[in-house]
Design an enzyme around this catalytic site. Structure first.
Site, PDB file in Angstrom:
ATOM      1  N   VAL A  11    -142.833 -64.450  21.938  1.00 50.55           N
ATOM      2  CA  VAL A  11    -143.159 -63.179  22.582  1.00 50.55           C
ATOM      3  C   VAL A  11    -143.616 -63.389  24.017  1.00 50.55           C
ATOM      4  CG1 VAL A  11    -144.710 -61.184  22.547  1.00 50.55           C
ATOM      5  CG2 VAL A  11    -143.654 -61.980  20.424  1.00 50.55           C
ATOM      6  N   ASP A  32    -151.249 -71.714  27.501  1.00 51.03           N
ATOM      7  CA  ASP A  32    -151.064 -71.946  26.070  1.00 51.03           C
ATOM      8  C   ASP A  32    -151.855 -73.172  25.664  1.00 51.03           C
ATOM      9  OD1 ASP A  32    -148.742 -70.890  23.922  1.00 51.03           O
ATOM     10  OD2 ASP A  32    -149.558 -72.875  23.475  1.00 51.03           O
ATOM     11  N   TYR A  62    -156.731 -71.873  31.897  1.00 50.76           N
ATOM     12  CA  TYR A  62    -157.276 -70.521  32.051  1.00 50.76           C
ATOM     13  C   TYR A  62    -157.704 -70.205  33.481  1.00 50.76           C
ATOM     14  CZ  TYR A  62    -157.220 -69.575  27.032  1.00 50.76           C
ATOM     15  OH  TYR A  62    -156.812 -69.347  25.744  1.00 50.76           O
ATOM     16  N   VAL A  77    -151.179 -66.547  15.682  1.00 48.59           N
ATOM     17  CA  VAL A  77    -150.137 -66.989  14.769  1.00 48.59           C
ATOM     18  C   VAL A  77    -149.124 -65.875  14.581  1.00 48.59           C
ATOM     19  CG1 VAL A  77    -151.604 -68.638  13.571  1.00 48.59           C
ATOM     20  CG2 VAL A  77    -151.543 -66.274  12.793  1.00 48.59           C
ATOM     21  N   ARG A  85    -148.123 -56.801   8.946  1.00 50.73           N
ATOM     22  CA  ARG A  85    -148.888 -57.117  10.154  1.00 50.73           C
ATOM     23  C   ARG A  85    -150.383 -57.185   9.862  1.00 50.73           C
ATOM     24  NH1 ARG A  85    -144.767 -53.520  11.657  1.00 50.73           N
ATOM     25  NH2 ARG A  85    -143.300 -54.381  13.177  1.00 50.73           N
ATOM     26  N   PRO A 118    -151.793 -58.078  13.899  1.00 54.73           N
ATOM     27  CA  PRO A 118    -151.534 -56.633  13.894  1.00 54.73           C
ATOM     28  C   PRO A 118    -152.109 -56.000  15.163  1.00 54.73           C
ATOM     29  CG  PRO A 118    -153.350 -57.138  12.425  1.00 54.73           C
ATOM     30  CD  PRO A 118    -152.830 -58.455  12.914  1.00 54.73           C
ATOM     31  N   ASP A 120    -152.696 -53.148  16.615  1.00 54.60           N
ATOM     32  CA  ASP A 120    -153.700 -52.084  16.718  1.00 54.60           C
ATOM     33  C   ASP A 120    -155.102 -52.623  16.449  1.00 54.60           C
ATOM     34  OD1 ASP A 120    -151.661 -49.799  16.892  1.00 54.60           O
ATOM     35  OD2 ASP A 120    -151.106 -50.802  15.027  1.00 54.60           O
ATOM     36  N   ASP A 145    -141.481 -49.357  18.654  1.00 48.22           N
ATOM     37  CA  ASP A 145    -140.991 -48.468  17.598  1.00 48.22           C
ATOM     38  C   ASP A 145    -140.388 -47.200  18.206  1.00 48.22           C
ATOM     39  OD1 ASP A 145    -142.452 -49.925  15.176  1.00 48.22           O
ATOM     40  OD2 ASP A 145    -143.894 -49.658  16.795  1.00 48.22           O
ATOM     41  N   ARG A 148    -137.026 -48.035  19.484  1.00 52.60           N
ATOM     42  CA  ARG A 148    -136.079 -48.118  18.373  1.00 52.60           C
ATOM     43  C   ARG A 148    -135.659 -46.719  17.918  1.00 52.60           C
ATOM     44  NH1 ARG A 148    -139.874 -52.650  15.405  1.00 52.60           N
ATOM     45  NH2 ARG A 148    -138.897 -54.516  16.307  1.00 52.60           N
ATOM     46  N   VAL A 164    -133.348 -39.228  25.442  1.00 52.82           N
ATOM     47  CA  VAL A 164    -134.027 -38.838  24.208  1.00 52.82           C
ATOM     48  C   VAL A 164    -135.528 -38.957  24.405  1.00 52.82           C
ATOM     49  CG1 VAL A 164    -134.333 -39.333  21.753  1.00 52.82           C
ATOM     50  CG2 VAL A 164    -132.083 -39.642  22.823  1.00 52.82           C
ATOM     51  N   TYR A 167    -141.213 -39.715  19.858  1.00 47.31           N
ATOM     52  CA  TYR A 167    -142.258 -40.730  19.739  1.00 47.31           C
ATOM     53  C   TYR A 167    -142.464 -41.184  18.304  1.00 47.31           C
ATOM     54  CZ  TYR A 167    -143.669 -39.555  24.505  1.00 47.31           C
ATOM     55  OH  TYR A 167    -143.685 -39.352  25.861  1.00 47.31           O
ATOM     56  N   HIS A 172    -148.613 -49.540  14.494  1.00 50.49           N
ATOM     57  CA  HIS A 172    -147.382 -50.316  14.671  1.00 50.49           C
ATOM     58  C   HIS A 172    -147.201 -51.098  13.375  1.00 50.49           C
ATOM     59  CE1 HIS A 172    -144.268 -52.870  16.173  1.00 50.49           C
ATOM     60  NE2 HIS A 172    -145.013 -53.957  16.202  1.00 50.49           N
TER      61      HIS A 172
END
Length: 310
Positions: A11, A32, A62, A77, A85, A118, A120, A145, A148, A164, A167, A172
């Site tokens: 990511v 990293d 850092y 991870v 999630r 996760p 949120d 989302d 998508r 379009v 929402y 998530h």
């Protein structure tokens, strides 16, 4: 602008690559725990710059984050096949307890953009650990989302996804809500547009699109191990809104105390994003069922956040 990215896995590197392709930042710093990985990603992406934009990209510790206007948090991870999630939560809490103090020590004024799942609950966690006002911690939330949803609607209707306006709100994850009631295409209500285009929105079509959006991550993870291209582009889009003080309306997550009956929880609703982070939360028109589903999603996330001890 200078952009920091903590986490150089799939990511983080996809976000860096998207930022280079889109000219999102003039300087990108990768951080990293695996310095060799960060260095390899930076070198590989650097080799694309002769055909993209003039961007400085390097791996640093850092301290290299100093001066960054925004920092993407893509550490932690990754999600395993078949794992939700929220099941990631316990494994990722410990990572962020170590990462956030080091980020804040070096770039206390940056906007933090959370990508780790996760997302949120991690956004809630980061806000608490960093002790920042909620507008300066933005979770990528349901921006992917939503993309998508718009892509599948556009495909069904035969129009560009950019035309379009629809929402996905809430978590998530499994309890997210596809908001059909206020969806529009070119300013025309979805159902009316579909009728005019001869592409009806039947219950079967809705079910297929819902599954296409809701199960996307599970399908992709099963096929190739993880998702990263879509979210990388989405993260770059958030950073551009910050860079340009754009006032873009994006479905992102932030700790809210203003949503109707959904206070003290991070979930996604349309929010205005600019140089100071989130400036305004918007409340789209929802059907009664959509509102009930959003409350259920908020309850799930509030419970999960409570289990972090923060």
């Amino acid at each position: 602008m200078k952009l920091g990215i903590v986490g150089s896995g799939f990511v983080g590197s996809a976000a860096a690559y998207a930022a280079v392709l889109r000219g999102t930042a003039s300087e990108i710093v990768l951080v990293d725990i695996n310095s060799q990985l960060a260095e390899a990603q930076a070198e590989d992406i650097l080799h694309a710059t002769p055909w993209t934009y003039q961007v400085k990209i390097a791996a640093r510790d850092y301290s290299g984050l100093r001066g960054a206007q925004a920092v993407i948090l893509a550490c932690g991870v990754s999600q395993k096949e078949g794992e939700t999630r929220l099941q990631l939560l316990e494994r990722n809490v410990k990572v962020f307890e170590k990462v956030i103090p080091r980020v804040m020590e070096n770039t206390p004024d940056a906007i933090l953009v959370v990508a780790s799942n996760p997302v949120d609950v991690i956004t809630y966690l980061v806000t608490r650990i960093a002790k920042l006002p909620s507008e300066r911690v933005i979770g990528s939330g349901t921006i992917l989302d939503t993309a998508r949803f718009r892509a599948l609607l556009g495909e069904h209707l035969g129009v560009a996804p950019r035309s379009v306006h629809a929402y996905v709100l809430g978590e998530h994850g499994d309890s997210e809500i596809l908001v059909w009631s206020s969806a529009r295409v070119g300013g025309v209500p979805l159902v009316e547009f579909a009728e005019q285009a001869g592409r009806s929105i039947s219950g079967q079509v809705k079910s297929a699109i819902d599954a296409g959006v809701r199960q996307a991550a599970y399908r992709i993870i099963k096929g190739k191990g993880s998702t990263y291209f879509g979210i990388g582009a989405a993260l770059s889009r958030i950073i551009e809104a910050i860079r340009d003080d754009e006032g873009a309306v994006l479905s992102v997550a932030s700790l809210s105390d203003q949503l109707k009956g959904m206070d003290e929880v991070c979930l996604s609703v349309p929010r205005i994003v600019g140089a100071q982070g989130v400036s305004t939360e918007l409340w789209p028109a929802l059907s009664n069922q959509e509102y009930e589903d959003l409350q259920k999603s908020a309850d799930i996330l509030r419970k999960a956040a409570g289990e972090t001890g923060y």
